[in-house]
Design an enzyme around this catalytic site. Sequence first.
Site, PDB file in Angstrom:
ATOM      1  N   VAL A 218      -7.322   4.596  -5.811  1.00 17.59           N
ATOM      2  CA  VAL A 218      -8.611   4.755  -6.492  1.00 17.59           C
ATOM      3  C   VAL A 218      -8.403   4.603  -7.992  1.00 17.59           C
ATOM      4  O   VAL A 218      -7.565   5.299  -8.596  1.00 17.59           O
ATOM      5  CB  VAL A 218      -9.234   6.127  -6.183  1.00 17.59           C
ATOM      6  CG1 VAL A 218     -10.569   6.290  -6.910  1.00 17.59           C
ATOM      7  CG2 VAL A 218      -9.412   6.286  -4.677  1.00 17.59           C
ATOM      8  N   GLY A 258      -2.661  11.323  -0.170  1.00 19.64           N
ATOM      9  CA  GLY A 258      -2.528  12.350  -1.194  1.00 19.64           C
ATOM     10  C   GLY A 258      -2.999  11.813  -2.526  1.00 19.64           C
ATOM     11  O   GLY A 258      -2.952  10.605  -2.782  1.00 19.64           O
ATOM     12  N   GLY A 259      -3.444  12.718  -3.418  1.00 20.15           N
ATOM     13  CA  GLY A 259      -3.904  12.286  -4.729  1.00 20.15           C
ATOM     14  C   GLY A 259      -5.010  11.258  -4.607  1.00 20.15           C
ATOM     15  O   GLY A 259      -6.016  11.474  -3.926  1.00 20.15           O
ATOM     16  N   ASP A 260      -4.790  10.097  -5.246  1.00 21.16           N
ATOM     17  CA  ASP A 260      -5.810   9.038  -5.214  1.00 21.16           C
ATOM     18  C   ASP A 260      -5.405   7.894  -4.296  1.00 21.16           C
ATOM     19  O   ASP A 260      -5.919   6.775  -4.422  1.00 21.16           O
ATOM     20  CB  ASP A 260      -6.056   8.508  -6.634  1.00 21.16           C
ATOM     21  CG  ASP A 260      -4.765   8.033  -7.304  1.00 21.16           C
ATOM     22  OD1 ASP A 260      -3.699   8.083  -6.645  1.00 21.16           O
ATOM     23  OD2 ASP A 260      -4.823   7.609  -8.474  1.00 21.16           O
ATOM     24  N   GLU A 261      -4.490   8.146  -3.361  1.00 17.82           N
ATOM     25  CA  GLU A 261      -3.961   7.095  -2.495  1.00 17.82           C
ATOM     26  C   GLU A 261      -4.480   7.229  -1.063  1.00 17.82           C
ATOM     27  O   GLU A 261      -4.436   8.303  -0.463  1.00 17.82           O
ATOM     28  CB  GLU A 261      -2.434   7.132  -2.488  1.00 17.82           C
ATOM     29  CG  GLU A 261      -1.818   6.846  -3.857  1.00 17.82           C
ATOM     30  CD  GLU A 261      -0.302   6.960  -3.841  1.00 17.82           C
ATOM     31  OE1 GLU A 261       0.331   6.438  -4.774  1.00 17.82           O
ATOM     32  OE2 GLU A 261       0.246   7.583  -2.892  1.00 17.82           O
TER      33      GLU A 261
END
Length: 335
Positions: A218, A258-261
């Site tokens: 993202v 996880g995170g923006d992945e």
Amino acid sequence: MERLVQAVQELSMARNLPQVQQIVRTTARELAGSDGATFVLRDSGQCYYADEDAIEPLWKGSRFPMETCISGWAMLNRQTAVIEDIYVDDRIPHEAYRPTFVKSLAMVPIRSLDPIGAIGNYWADGHVASGDEIRLLQALADATSVAMENIAVYAELERRVVDRTADLERANADIRTLSATDSLTGLLNRRGFFDSAEALLTGARLTGSSCLVAFIDVDGLKTVNDGSGHVAGDEVLVQVAHALRAVTRPHDVVARLGGDEFCVLVVDPPRDQHGLRDRLVARLDAVNLDRRGRLPLSASVGTASTADLPDASIDDLVLAADQKMYQHKRSRHAS
């Protein structure tokens, strides 16, 4: 007395009602030297003749109102009935006895304080049950009541074990689901993705199918978090997750690593490897029309296929797609 002791031991090991019935009907007849014995249960205001051991058929399987039969009288009055001649006793339903061999009987309640059944003994000739015979039969009846109570306890324990096992199985399924699910987006998490993707990849190779892995990053999530807070950032992630679900099929594996992945595994993808990327970009563009001035959603996407990497593991495919994603991101920034 030895026969009674043996029966008590057998009853202590009985685990169901048919076992109890078989022990009682056989033992009762042997203890009293009778021509027949019945095992009667109290059943919703009726006497249920559950089992019998006799020289001729009696009433096995029949039910009679408690007020009209001698087993009911023994239970209602909580005392033993000893009858030498059944045809001169008004407690006996004579019509029910006429087809039988019975001339005399003794009926002992099972559990005298609150009878739950009765044991009947019958003789073809005139017979008055002796005090010793009655005491033996009453001891058998007492042992029977304990055995039946134990069976009820065992049944309840078994039911609780079954219920508890079912609860644990349901809980374990929930735990497995939670451990493989991203709590924010509802997609699979990293663990869920690799478990599911590995299985699909193995199955695809067995059937000669191809697989495509897409790695999605993202764009600008840090900017949203820094400028508008993590709640706004979480909203971006949820919207991207919805967009991914909208452009994939129900059986595709879609996950937030996880995170923006994010990552997607597609079995038998369309020939155009960029088709998924283009559909996602178009979907995000449509979502941006409703964001009303907020930072637009965008994502960088890289893909890798078993058509190009036939021997690659799922880790290899994800790594290759990740590298392609960075190429896509750099090309977009350069332009």
